[in-house]
Design a protein around this motif. Structure first.
Motif, PDB file in Angstrom:
ATOM      1  N   LEU A  43       0.752  -1.230   0.035  1.00 29.93           N
ATOM      2  CA  LEU A  43       0.043  -0.190   0.032  1.00 29.93           C
ATOM      3  C   LEU A  43       0.874   1.275   0.048  1.00 29.93           C
ATOM      4  O   LEU A  43       1.910   1.362   0.685  1.00 29.93           O
ATOM      5  CB  LEU A  43      -0.827   0.072   1.311  1.00 29.93           C
ATOM      6  CG  LEU A  43      -1.851  -0.896   1.652  1.00 29.93           C
ATOM      7  CD1 LEU A  43      -2.387  -0.809   2.780  1.00 29.93           C
ATOM      8  CD2 LEU A  43      -2.979  -0.714   0.542  1.00 29.93           C
ATOM      9  N   TRP A  44       0.589   2.087  -0.779  1.00 28.49           N
ATOM     10  CA  TRP A  44       1.076   3.516  -0.578  1.00 28.49           C
ATOM     11  C   TRP A  44       0.202   4.293   0.717  1.00 28.49           C
ATOM     12  O   TRP A  44      -0.858   4.332   0.613  1.00 28.49           O
ATOM     13  CB  TRP A  44       0.707   4.281  -1.944  1.00 28.49           C
ATOM     14  CG  TRP A  44       1.405   3.909  -2.992  1.00 28.49           C
ATOM     15  CD1 TRP A  44       1.221   3.379  -4.096  1.00 28.49           C
ATOM     16  CD2 TRP A  44       2.893   3.818  -3.223  1.00 28.49           C
ATOM     17  NE1 TRP A  44       1.986   3.318  -5.093  1.00 28.49           N
ATOM     18  CE2 TRP A  44       3.128   3.576  -4.449  1.00 28.49           C
ATOM     19  CE3 TRP A  44       3.959   4.583  -2.549  1.00 28.49           C
ATOM     20  CZ2 TRP A  44       4.200   3.558  -5.075  1.00 28.49           C
ATOM     21  CZ3 TRP A  44       5.494   4.600  -2.890  1.00 28.49           C
ATOM     22  CH2 TRP A  44       5.502   4.062  -4.307  1.00 28.49           C
ATOM     23  N   VAL A  45       1.026   5.080   1.518  1.00 32.49           N
ATOM     24  CA  VAL A  45       0.420   5.708   2.753  1.00 32.49           C
ATOM     25  C   VAL A  45       1.085   6.943   2.390  1.00 32.49           C
ATOM     26  O   VAL A  45       1.938   7.357   2.477  1.00 32.49           O
ATOM     27  CB  VAL A  45       0.990   4.956   3.968  1.00 32.49           C
ATOM     28  CG1 VAL A  45       0.478   6.067   5.054  1.00 32.49           C
ATOM     29  CG2 VAL A  45       0.535   3.667   4.233  1.00 32.49           C
ATOM     30  N   ARG A  80       9.853  19.829   3.388  1.00 37.91           N
ATOM     31  CA  ARG A  80       9.311  20.303   1.915  1.00 37.91           C
ATOM     32  C   ARG A  80       8.615  21.439   2.225  1.00 37.91           C
ATOM     33  O   ARG A  80       7.863  21.530   3.210  1.00 37.91           O
ATOM     34  CB  ARG A  80       8.699  18.783   1.291  1.00 37.91           C
ATOM     35  CG  ARG A  80       9.546  17.673   1.691  1.00 37.91           C
ATOM     36  CD  ARG A  80       8.548  16.531   0.849  1.00 37.91           C
ATOM     37  NE  ARG A  80       8.824  16.645  -0.587  1.00 37.91           N
ATOM     38  CZ  ARG A  80      10.048  16.319  -1.043  1.00 37.91           C
ATOM     39  NH1 ARG A  80      10.910  16.080  -0.513  1.00 37.91           N
ATOM     40  NH2 ARG A  80      10.206  16.454  -2.652  1.00 37.91           N
ATOM     41  N   PRO A  81       8.539  22.051   1.013  1.00 38.54           N
ATOM     42  CA  PRO A  81       7.140  23.148   0.986  1.00 38.54           C
ATOM     43  C   PRO A  81       5.759  22.659   1.415  1.00 38.54           C
ATOM     44  O   PRO A  81       5.078  23.369   2.031  1.00 38.54           O
ATOM     45  CB  PRO A  81       7.287  23.943  -0.209  1.00 38.54           C
ATOM     46  CG  PRO A  81       8.925  23.457  -0.782  1.00 38.54           C
ATOM     47  CD  PRO A  81       9.289  22.178  -0.185  1.00 38.54           C
ATOM     48  N   CYS A  82       5.478  21.497   0.708  1.00 37.36           N
ATOM     49  CA  CYS A  82       4.241  20.788   1.211  1.00 37.36           C
ATOM     50  C   CYS A  82       4.591  19.888   1.768  1.00 37.36           C
ATOM     51  O   CYS A  82       5.145  18.750   1.214  1.00 37.36           O
ATOM     52  CB  CYS A  82       3.534  20.804  -0.179  1.00 37.36           C
ATOM     53  SG  CYS A  82       1.992  19.897   0.363  1.00 37.36           S
ATOM     54  N   ALA A  83       4.218  19.657   3.398  1.00 34.66           N
ATOM     55  CA  ALA A  83       4.817  18.451   3.831  1.00 34.66           C
ATOM     56  C   ALA A  83       4.273  17.147   3.877  1.00 34.66           C
ATOM     57  O   ALA A  83       3.503  16.817   5.104  1.00 34.66           O
ATOM     58  CB  ALA A  83       4.987  19.085   5.520  1.00 34.66           C
ATOM     59  N   ILE A  84       3.824  16.739   2.527  1.00 40.77           N
ATOM     60  CA  ILE A  84       3.192  15.467   2.514  1.00 40.77           C
ATOM     61  C   ILE A  84       4.384  14.398   2.608  1.00 40.77           C
ATOM     62  O   ILE A  84       5.238  14.589   1.590  1.00 40.77           O
ATOM     63  CB  ILE A  84       2.381  15.490   1.157  1.00 40.77           C
ATOM     64  CG1 ILE A  84       1.283  16.444   1.530  1.00 40.77           C
ATOM     65  CG2 ILE A  84       1.888  14.227   1.136  1.00 40.77           C
ATOM     66  CD1 ILE A  84       0.336  16.812   0.376  1.00 40.77           C
ATOM     67  N   GLY A  85       4.183  13.239   3.197  1.00 41.43           N
ATOM     68  CA  GLY A  85       5.196  11.956   2.732  1.00 41.43           C
ATOM     69  C   GLY A  85       4.350  10.961   2.223  1.00 41.43           C
ATOM     70  O   GLY A  85       2.986  10.955   2.218  1.00 41.43           O
ATOM     71  N   LEU A  86       5.163  10.183   1.602  1.00 46.52           N
ATOM     72  CA  LEU A  86       4.716   9.153   1.046  1.00 46.52           C
ATOM     73  C   LEU A  86       5.496   7.832   1.217  1.00 46.52           C
ATOM     74  O   LEU A  86       6.776   7.726   1.083  1.00 46.52           O
ATOM     75  CB  LEU A  86       4.618   9.455  -0.730  1.00 46.52           C
ATOM     76  CG  LEU A  86       4.345   8.311  -1.468  1.00 46.52           C
ATOM     77  CD1 LEU A  86       3.050   7.897  -1.641  1.00 46.52           C
ATOM     78  CD2 LEU A  86       4.859   8.768  -3.061  1.00 46.52           C
ATOM     79  N   SER A  87       4.889   6.617   1.703  1.00 49.24           N
ATOM     80  CA  SER A  87       5.922   5.425   1.985  1.00 49.24           C
ATOM     81  C   SER A  87       4.978   4.188   1.297  1.00 49.24           C
ATOM     82  O   SER A  87       3.799   4.044   1.136  1.00 49.24           O
ATOM     83  CB  SER A  87       5.825   5.130   3.598  1.00 49.24           C
ATOM     84  OG  SER A  87       6.684   6.253   4.176  1.00 49.24           O
ATOM     85  N   LEU A  88       5.667   3.391   0.740  1.00 48.90           N
ATOM     86  CA  LEU A  88       5.111   2.134   0.362  1.00 48.90           C
ATOM     87  C   LEU A  88       5.440   1.109   1.272  1.00 48.90           C
ATOM     88  O   LEU A  88       6.573   0.814   1.919  1.00 48.90           O
ATOM     89  CB  LEU A  88       6.021   1.821  -0.820  1.00 48.90           C
ATOM     90  CG  LEU A  88       5.564   0.187  -1.615  1.00 48.90           C
ATOM     91  CD1 LEU A  88       4.038   0.558  -2.217  1.00 48.90           C
ATOM     92  CD2 LEU A  88       6.410   0.033  -2.801  1.00 48.90           C
TER      93      LEU A  88
END
Length: 129
Positions: A43-45, A80-88
């Motif tokens: 899953l991508w979170v 990051r300027p837009c503090a969104i993280g992405l983890s597999l």
């Protein structure tokens, strides 16, 4: 999300292969949206780096000062300027509105924004023309 990681210093540079377990707790009314998810699937979170600090446009990759400064968009730095993280992650279990996953490097209490199934056919860039 619940994790054994309590401080930024405890977080690994990348979660992949870390073996860290975490529990993603959705609001109970969202549980029907988990139907069809199966243990073992990837899953991508997407989550919010709620403790990342102010944005920075250039960083030393992986926090290594021996590496040259690089634009933040060419790295996976959390500042990051837009503090969104992405983890597999790998899904280990679904119980009601809770998912147990492996390899999520986010801190305890991190807000989860969305979950998406990994699909190799869709998540691999095309070779181009």
């Amino acid at each position: 999300m619940r994790s054994e990681l309590r401080t930024r210093d405890q977080a690994p540079r990348q979660g992949a292969g870390s073996g860290l377990r975490a529990v993603i707790e959705l609001r109970p009314e969202l549980a029907p949206g988990l139907e069809g998810l199966e243990p073992g699937q990837a899953l991508w979170v997407l989550f919010y780096f709620h403790q990342s600090g102010p944005p920075v446009l250039k960083v030393h990759p992986r926090g290594d000062p021996s590496r040259p400064l690089t634009g933040v968009f060419a790295t996976r730095a959390p500042v990051r300027p837009c503090a969104i993280g992405l983890s597999l992650v790998r899904l280990e279990a679904v119980a009601g509105h809770r998912l147990t996953v492996r390899d999520l490097e986010a801190l305890d209490g991190t807000p989860v924004l969305d979950l998406k199934p990994y699909a190799a056919r869709l998540d691999t860039p095309s070779a181009g023309a």
